[in-house]
Write an enzyme that holds these catalytic residues in place. Structure first.
Site, PDB file in Angstrom:
ATOM      1  N   CYS A   1       1.027  -1.142 -10.496  1.00 36.24           N
ATOM      2  CA  CYS A   1       0.229  -1.556 -11.643  1.00 36.24           C
ATOM      3  C   CYS A   1      -0.572  -0.321 -12.024  1.00 36.24           C
ATOM      4  O   CYS A   1      -1.504   0.047 -11.310  1.00 36.24           O
ATOM      5  CB  CYS A   1      -0.706  -2.711 -11.319  1.00 36.24           C
TER       6      CYS A   1
ATOM      7  N   CYS B   1      -4.444  -1.354 -12.915  1.00 38.33           N
ATOM      8  CA  CYS B   1      -5.400  -1.814 -11.900  1.00 38.33           C
ATOM      9  C   CYS B   1      -4.658  -2.175 -10.620  1.00 38.33           C
ATOM     10  O   CYS B   1      -4.240  -1.290  -9.884  1.00 38.33           O
ATOM     11  CB  CYS B   1      -6.232  -2.975 -12.430  1.00 38.33           C
ATOM     12  N   SER B   2      -4.476  -3.455 -10.327  1.00 41.98           N
ATOM     13  CA  SER B   2      -3.921  -3.841  -9.030  1.00 41.98           C
ATOM     14  C   SER B   2      -3.046  -5.076  -9.134  1.00 41.98           C
ATOM     15  O   SER B   2      -2.917  -5.812  -8.165  1.00 41.98           O
ATOM     16  CB  SER B   2      -5.068  -4.096  -8.054  1.00 41.98           C
ATOM     17  N   CYS B   3      -2.453  -5.328 -10.328  1.00 43.47           N
ATOM     18  CA  CYS B   3      -1.599  -6.516 -10.472  1.00 43.47           C
ATOM     19  C   CYS B   3      -0.460  -6.435  -9.454  1.00 43.47           C
ATOM     20  O   CYS B   3       0.144  -5.390  -9.265  1.00 43.47           O
ATOM     21  CB  CYS B   3      -1.059  -6.608 -11.890  1.00 43.47           C
TER      22      CYS B   3
END
Ligand code: FE
Length: 218
Positions: free
Chosen positions: A122, A125-127
């Site tokens: 991602c 961010c941190s998906c």
């Protein structure tokens, strides 16, 4: 229980170290923001504190073992594999996965082949496919991984100890809030005799992110 202090004394005597500092998290800007928004939503009756706890409990209850079971099923059952690649949500539901929390999120399974190796990131961010893997590792959220796996995927994979043949194409998939990817790794050779449960044990978290491949026990 005639001597209620005995336990306390024994306990203290066994603790031969200096007092430890608490490791409470720092109240950062975003943490403060989250608390403020959550408390407002609860105060206005839009959500309840119980619902928040339930969501946290659900997410914390998930682990890569969920994804591993799905991969092992796909390796063992061609019909399931076909459904998984076509409609992952239906395939997971058929295995009994609870997906109510993730209905707004599309899950796409990308299949590794002898010619194509898939990696998930991602960049924003941190998906992450939390429904199947739980919480992402720290490196997945790091700026270095997010930036570099897109620009120099082979170099990053090499740092993970994964050397791919030049003829293998590397595809990097950028996740979003609405769209999550999970890699279906290749079944290792010489595992034809293995049961689904035995196969599950071979599937690692990183093989489903694409920074590793599955290997048969030597
Ligand atoms: Fe993200």
């Amino acid at each position: 229980m005639n001597e209620p202090h005995d336990h306390h004394h024994a306990h203290a005597a066994g603790h031969r170290h200096p007092p430890q500092a608490d490791h409470d998290d720092t109240l950062t800007y975003y943490r403060r923001l989250e608390i403020a928004v959550r408390e407002l939503l609860i105060e206005k009756g839009i959500i309840t504190a119980g619902e928040v706890s339930k969501v946290i409990e659900d997410i914390e209850s998930r682990s890569p073992e969920g994804g591993a079971r799905v991969v092992a099923r796909a390796w063992s059952d061609p019909k399931f594999r076909e459904l998984l690649l076509r409609d992952a949500t239906s395939a997971l539901t058929s295995m009994g996965f609870e997906l109510a929390l993730f209905l707004d999120t599309q899950l796409v399974i990308v299949e590794n082949t002898p010619d194509v190796h898939n990696v998930v990131v991602c960049t924003l961010c941190s998906c992450y496919p939390r429904m199947l893997l739980g919480l992402p590792p720290a490196w997945y959220k790091s700026r270095a991984y997010r930036a570099r796996v897109v620009s120099e995927p082979r170099a990053v994979l090499r740092e993970f100890g994964l050397e791919l043949w030049d003829r293998v194409a590397v595809r990097v998939h950028d996740s979003t809030a609405d769209l999550r990817y999970l890699v279906l790794p290749m079944r290792p050779p010489r595992t034809e005799h293995m049961s689904e449960a035995e196969l599950t044990a071979l599937v690692t978290r990183d093989s489903m992110i694409g920074t590793a491949v599955c290997r048969a026990p030597s």
